[in-house]
Design a protein around this motif. Structure first.
Motif, PDB file in Angstrom:
ATOM      1  N   LEU A 183       0.840  -1.211   0.000  1.00 39.30           N
ATOM      2  CA  LEU A 183       0.000   0.000   0.000  1.00 39.30           C
ATOM      3  C   LEU A 183       0.875   1.261   0.000  1.00 39.30           C
ATOM      4  O   LEU A 183       0.576   2.234  -0.696  1.00 39.30           O
ATOM      5  CB  LEU A 183      -0.941  -0.016   1.210  1.00 39.30           C
ATOM      6  CG  LEU A 183      -1.842   1.203   1.397  1.00 39.30           C
ATOM      7  CD1 LEU A 183      -2.658   1.524   0.147  1.00 39.30           C
ATOM      8  CD2 LEU A 183      -2.799   1.001   2.588  1.00 39.30           C
ATOM      9  N   LEU A 184       1.967   1.224   0.759  1.00 41.36           N
ATOM     10  CA  LEU A 184       2.825   2.416   0.817  1.00 41.36           C
ATOM     11  C   LEU A 184       3.556   2.636  -0.507  1.00 41.36           C
ATOM     12  O   LEU A 184       3.766   3.781  -0.924  1.00 41.36           O
ATOM     13  CB  LEU A 184       3.806   2.296   1.988  1.00 41.36           C
ATOM     14  CG  LEU A 184       3.117   2.395   3.356  1.00 41.36           C
ATOM     15  CD1 LEU A 184       4.104   2.164   4.482  1.00 41.36           C
ATOM     16  CD2 LEU A 184       2.410   3.742   3.529  1.00 41.36           C
ATOM     17  N   THR A 185       3.947   1.553  -1.168  1.00 40.80           N
ATOM     18  CA  THR A 185       4.594   1.683  -2.478  1.00 40.80           C
ATOM     19  C   THR A 185       3.616   2.303  -3.473  1.00 40.80           C
ATOM     20  O   THR A 185       3.950   3.245  -4.204  1.00 40.80           O
ATOM     21  CB  THR A 185       5.053   0.291  -2.992  1.00 40.80           C
ATOM     22  OG1 THR A 185       5.944  -0.255  -2.026  1.00 40.80           O
ATOM     23  CG2 THR A 185       5.744   0.388  -4.333  1.00 40.80           C
ATOM     24  N   GLU A 186       2.391   1.813  -3.445  1.00 42.61           N
ATOM     25  CA  GLU A 186       1.378   2.335  -4.371  1.00 42.61           C
ATOM     26  C   GLU A 186       1.051   3.794  -4.041  1.00 42.61           C
ATOM     27  O   GLU A 186       0.964   4.641  -4.937  1.00 42.61           O
ATOM     28  CB  GLU A 186       0.110   1.466  -4.286  1.00 42.61           C
ATOM     29  CG  GLU A 186      -0.865   1.771  -5.415  1.00 42.61           C
ATOM     30  CD  GLU A 186      -2.181   0.994  -5.291  1.00 42.61           C
ATOM     31  OE1 GLU A 186      -2.290   0.085  -4.438  1.00 42.61           O
ATOM     32  OE2 GLU A 186      -3.114   1.344  -6.063  1.00 42.61           O
ATOM     33  N   LEU A 187       0.911   4.068  -2.754  1.00 43.04           N
ATOM     34  CA  LEU A 187       0.567   5.436  -2.349  1.00 43.04           C
ATOM     35  C   LEU A 187       1.681   6.416  -2.717  1.00 43.04           C
ATOM     36  O   LEU A 187       1.420   7.511  -3.219  1.00 43.04           O
ATOM     37  CB  LEU A 187       0.305   5.465  -0.834  1.00 43.04           C
ATOM     38  CG  LEU A 187      -0.128   6.796  -0.260  1.00 43.04           C
ATOM     39  CD1 LEU A 187      -1.442   7.253  -0.876  1.00 43.04           C
ATOM     40  CD2 LEU A 187      -0.271   6.701   1.263  1.00 43.04           C
ATOM     41  N   SER A 188       2.929   6.004  -2.497  1.00 42.76           N
ATOM     42  CA  SER A 188       4.058   6.878  -2.841  1.00 42.76           C
ATOM     43  C   SER A 188       4.038   7.209  -4.324  1.00 42.76           C
ATOM     44  O   SER A 188       4.299   8.343  -4.731  1.00 42.76           O
ATOM     45  CB  SER A 188       5.390   6.207  -2.492  1.00 42.76           C
ATOM     46  OG  SER A 188       5.454   5.969  -1.117  1.00 42.76           O
ATOM     47  N   ALA A 189       3.732   6.211  -5.129  1.00 43.49           N
ATOM     48  CA  ALA A 189       3.713   6.415  -6.582  1.00 43.49           C
ATOM     49  C   ALA A 189       2.571   7.344  -6.998  1.00 43.49           C
ATOM     50  O   ALA A 189       2.682   8.068  -7.983  1.00 43.49           O
ATOM     51  CB  ALA A 189       3.574   5.074  -7.287  1.00 43.49           C
ATOM     52  N   LYS A 190       1.493   7.321  -6.235  1.00 44.35           N
ATOM     53  CA  LYS A 190       0.305   8.095  -6.624  1.00 44.35           C
ATOM     54  C   LYS A 190       0.162   9.403  -5.854  1.00 44.35           C
ATOM     55  O   LYS A 190      -0.813  10.131  -6.055  1.00 44.35           O
ATOM     56  CB  LYS A 190      -0.941   7.235  -6.393  1.00 44.35           C
ATOM     57  CG  LYS A 190      -0.976   6.049  -7.336  1.00 44.35           C
ATOM     58  CD  LYS A 190      -2.176   5.157  -7.138  1.00 44.35           C
ATOM     59  CE  LYS A 190      -2.240   4.139  -8.290  1.00 44.35           C
ATOM     60  NZ  LYS A 190      -3.206   3.081  -8.048  1.00 44.35           N
ATOM     61  N   LEU A 191       1.126   9.691  -4.967  1.00 45.13           N
ATOM     62  CA  LEU A 191       0.995  10.862  -4.094  1.00 45.13           C
ATOM     63  C   LEU A 191       0.935  12.151  -4.917  1.00 45.13           C
ATOM     64  O   LEU A 191       1.863  12.460  -5.666  1.00 45.13           O
ATOM     65  CB  LEU A 191       2.203  10.913  -3.144  1.00 45.13           C
ATOM     66  CG  LEU A 191       2.119  11.931  -2.012  1.00 45.13           C
ATOM     67  CD1 LEU A 191       1.063  11.519  -0.992  1.00 45.13           C
ATOM     68  CD2 LEU A 191       3.489  12.057  -1.322  1.00 45.13           C
TER      69      LEU A 191
END
Ligand code: PEP
Length: 249
Positions: free
Chosen positions: A22-30
């Motif tokens: 989730l954090l990898t995805e969130l970082s990419a979409k931030l």
């Protein structure tokens, strides 16, 4: 100018692999934002979350802590333990802690003071239940929650406090306070702080709204002058939704 904040309270959700994903995805979409963005995974995944976010501006915060320094408190976590892993902000007073774990105003006051004594930042949560609102007692309830836990603090402590107004009837229910209801209560909270301390402190403290904030309602709630961001539960567990809420601020 007070800071804008969007924080995700993950509660008892996401195992280790899911946290990292989730954090990898969130970082990419931030989205680009001047707001502070925070996530609060479970205690066991805080270290992994810190590693995952090493090169990110997203802050990792804790959902709870104990007021004692150390000792015979089985199952508890101290301020020093959090600081030791680089976590310096803690949520205190969430309604689920109050309702299911017997956290009273008195206990919460101790927790707030223990965190502040270690120079941690506190995100202090409070809010009325449905019966309080129906009986038009919601302002009294909120005022006493704030007074009981925070009015014995030194004025200087307020630079380390963030407030989160979370009406219990709106948490996880899909029912949100209207933007007008949120603004009305946030203005009341600021007046309560002005009366107990002063206007400079009240105008500087960030007051977040929490309770079923979703991509579809975030912009309207965040548009209100006394709403400085959100504490997000369910929608913080979905990267696209949390990113959209961050964008809305
Ligand atoms: C919360 O628990 O802090 C919260 C706001 O949850 P939700 O967004 O799911 O209502």
């Amino acid at each position: 100018m007070r800071g804008k904040i969007v924080a995700g309270n993950w509660k008892m959700n996401k195992n280790l692999a899911e946290t990292e994903a989730l954090l990898t995805e969130l970082s990419a979409k931030l989205p680009d934002t001047t707001a502070e963005v925070m996530v609060a995974p479970t205690f066991v995944n805080l270290v992994a979350a810190k590693h995952s976010l090493e090169s990110s501006t997203i802050e990792v915060i804790a959902q709870n802590m104990h007021f004692a320094e150390s000792g015979a408190y089985t199952g508890e976590i101290s301020a020093d333990m959090l600081l030791n892993i680089g976590v310096d902000t803690v949520i205190i007073g969430h309604s689920e802690r109050r309702a299911y774990f017997g956290e009273t105003d008195e206990i919460l006051e101790k927790k707030v003071k223990a965190a502040l004594a270690k120079n941690m930042r506190v995100m202090f949560c409070f809010g009325e239940e449905l019966a309080d609102r129906k009986s038009e007692n919601h302002f009294n309830v909120v005022e006493s929650q704030i007074k009981n836990a925070l009015f014995s603090l030194d004025a200087s402590a307020w630079s380390k406090i963030v407030l989160a107004y979370e009406p219990v009837w709106a948490i996880g229910t899909g029912e949100t306070a209207s933007a007008e209801q949120a603004q009305e209560m946030h203005a009341f909270i600021r007046k309560t702080i002005t009366d107990g301390f002063d206007a400079a402190i009240a105008n500087k403290v960030s007051i977040l709204y929490g309770g079923s904030v979703k991509p579809g309602n975030a912009s309207e709630i965040f548009s209100k002058p006394d709403v400085d961001g959100g504490l997000i539960g369910g929608a913080a567990l979905v990267a696209d939704d949390f990113a959209a809420i961050i964008k809305a601020i």
